[in-house]
Write a protein that holds these residues in place. Sequence first.
Motif, PDB file in Angstrom:
ATOM      1  N   ASP A 112      19.983  48.735  -1.317  1.00  0.00           N
ATOM      2  CA  ASP A 112      20.052  48.281  -2.707  1.00  0.00           C
ATOM      3  C   ASP A 112      19.699  49.423  -3.657  1.00  0.00           C
ATOM      4  O   ASP A 112      19.011  50.371  -3.287  1.00  0.00           O
ATOM      5  CB  ASP A 112      19.056  47.127  -2.890  1.00  0.00           C
ATOM      6  N   ASP A 113      20.186  49.299  -4.889  1.00  0.00           N
ATOM      7  CA  ASP A 113      19.894  50.281  -5.951  1.00  0.00           C
ATOM      8  C   ASP A 113      20.224  51.697  -5.491  1.00  0.00           C
ATOM      9  O   ASP A 113      19.494  52.643  -5.790  1.00  0.00           O
ATOM     10  CB  ASP A 113      18.415  50.218  -6.378  1.00  0.00           C
ATOM     11  N   GLU A 136      27.373  46.851  -8.518  1.00  0.00           N
ATOM     12  CA  GLU A 136      26.743  45.714  -9.214  1.00  0.00           C
ATOM     13  C   GLU A 136      26.484  46.047 -10.669  1.00  0.00           C
ATOM     14  O   GLU A 136      26.505  47.209 -11.071  1.00  0.00           O
ATOM     15  CB  GLU A 136      25.468  45.277  -8.506  1.00  0.00           C
TER      16      GLU A 136
HETATM   17 CA    CA Z   1      20.305  46.363  -7.229  1.00  0.00          CA
END
Ligand code: CA
Length: 792
Positions: free
Chosen positions: A690-691, A746
């Motif tokens: 993530d990220d 995202e």
């Molecule tokens: Ca994220």
Amino acid sequence: MSLSQRLLVMLLPTILLVVFSAAWFTYLGLAQLTRTSLQSGLEQEVGFLVRQMKEEVKYSHSALARFLSSAQSIRYLNALDYDELNTDEFTRYTHEMDLHRIAGRLQRSQPNISLIAITTKALQTKLVVGGQDPFSGLTVPNWLKKHLLNTQSAVANSPSGMNLLYRDNNGEIKFALARAVSSHLLLGDTSIANDPDYFFGIIIADVTSIKDTLPKLKQRYEQLSIDISVSSDASFDTSEAKITSHWRDATLVIKIEHALMQAKIELETAKVSAITDLQQQVALSALALALLTFLLISLIIQKQVLAPIQGVLADINSSKTSETLSLRYKNSRNEVAQLNNGYLELFDLLYEQAETDSLTGLSNRQSFHQQLQRHIARASQEGSTSALLYIDLDNFKRVNDHYGHNEGDRLLQLFAAKLVNTVRPNDTVVKRDQRHVSRLAGDEFAVILNNLRSPEIAAKVAQRILDILKNGIEVNGHNHPVHASIGIALIPQDGESLESILNHADAAMYQAKKRGRNRFQLFNEDIARAMRERAMIEDTLELSLQEQTFQLVYQPVIDADTLQTVGFEVLIRCPALQSKGIGPDRFIPIAESCGLIKRIDMWVLERAISKLEQLQTRHQFNGSIAVNVSAMELQNDQFPQQLKALFGKYHVQAKYLELEITETSLVDINEKTLLALNKLKALGLRLSLDDFGTGYTAFNQLMSFPVDILKIDRSFVQAIGEATDNSMIDIIFTLIEHYQLEVIAEGIETELQANYLRQLGCKKMQGYLFSQPLPENAIEAWLENHFKRLEA
Ligand code: CA
Ligand code: C2E
Ligand code: CA
């Protein structure tokens, strides 16, 4: 029992025992001495008495002899022989007057003579003289006359006459002497026995010696009993009296044995005051001596033994409460000094062991807490200000990881030494001052500064500490760019309990870290507010877990080409915090730091998996569901097992689950976390980073992670169209293409962003452009419109 009490309990009886037994023997000796002196004294007196009696008898003899051999007596006897006295009244009168005169003279020289008489051989009284009065009616006692009649010839035959002691009617002892006398024979001539008409001369005298001396003796020796018995037999000689004495128990018995009398004198010495007084005196002196000895010995023991011990004890006790040690090494070889020094040595040894950090030689955490506690107490007592500097080294872990623990340890030692030098006062360097510098754990240090004149001084010292690390630290030829973050809390302004000061300094330190490390931060109202808020958040999270008031929302993941839904990302909501504008980006890190995250993650997973099962059965949904979990789960050995149990419980295949872990949390990845990632993958699920792009993970390193999906961070997506060049996102896609990883972009909010990403080859997209995260009850409606079953 304390030593002084013990002294009292043991010393007093011992002294009493010793002194009183000594006193008892002394008493026995003295009593014996007293008795012997009583004995000899009494014997002397009795001897004197007897001698006196003898003298008296002798005087009586000579008085009678003088009387009888006087010319007047001879004339008188002669006249009697020729019966002149009966015929011639005048002659008789003159003769008798003469004898009265002589008797008077005798009596004047010997007043004890009470009577002088002349009787015929047949005991017919011819003349009685005595006293000044010739008509006093004195008579010779009849029994004496009778006695003389019976012993008549014996008297005549004895040259010195007959002696007799007797008791008169009044019980008084009297001496009587009778001898035969004639006008034509010399006194004492025993041929008088053949004389047909001789006379008796009789003298009766008081025994003054007995009469006077005995009462005196009785007075002098109380408890004296005297028993005199006169022998009824007369004696014709005045031989020596026999005096014997002996002891009957404590009673002294003296016996006088004489032909004329027997006397028994008894002295009960036990009752004699000389002895009873002695008892009292010895007892009293023993008591006084015992008390004096006791006082003296206790005083000596108290001064020489107890007081020094008590001194050491007092020093030990005051050392417990004060900051400085009151005990000092003593320069003496006595036992108390040895005890004192031994205690100090032991103390130093234990102190070294218990209070120091073995690696750096600084105080350890426990000692630091004590120090701090004392400073807090002192600050409130004296109104002084102290400061706690909480120091955390930045980047230290890298040294350990890349150069090994030995190098890390050495770095800590070097830093510790420099730290001590930096904060040490310029004047005297006392060993104890090092206690103000402590290592609390790993790369965490603390410094206590006391008696601060102003908070700026604390800031200055903090800056000096930062300066130590300005050029990094060199160990074994390697320069390590290690820095520090320092939090400062003032005592008592920033807290009056150990816990609050520690918390506040710690919070300030985190603030320093947050502000970019390599700096110091004084605790302030902002931090205090943040801490209060943090505490409120923790409480709310705990409550939300207990009451199950968390909610989940689902954000669709869209296929870039068909725009159909291929999955959902599950996101948590806490309504109680949401109303205060606090979302998961704020509360999740707090849940992580206070340990609530494990329970939250499990709650989310169970809820999400059960939802997935529902979607699969009701809507033939065969897309994936992505759940965010904390990187802390990689340290949780039970996590894979718990997950597996959930799959079993809800009959969901693991392949439909994606676990999202943020890239930044994997920055410090090690073998253990890698193993954990592999274990999770082995369950059959997919891992998503993530990220992505925020953690600066080296790309080659990234490839060793067992991840399936990269989620490009929203910041890169947002930059599309805003920034003049999109080089960053271009590079990311080039690399992804190279390593053939699945990508989800995202945070897509505009068509522009979506198109740009599409053109870069991005297959899956997520963002407000397509849908906000949906509440649970909106999913089914969403799926009706945006979902076609995917081909397997
Ligand atoms: Ca994220
Ligand atoms: P994340 O995993 O990066 O989640 C994406 C965040 O971006 C979400 O914020 C989401 O609402 C937001 N978002 C999605 N599309 C857009 C968009 O087009 N524009 C903008 N501006 N934002 C968009 P949210 O829900 O506030 O979550 C914040 C972070 O909290 C998450 O970041 C995640 O790291 C964490 N988090 C959320 N839910 C959970 C959870 O259940 N467990 C754990 N461990 N972490 C969670
Ligand atoms: Ca996420």
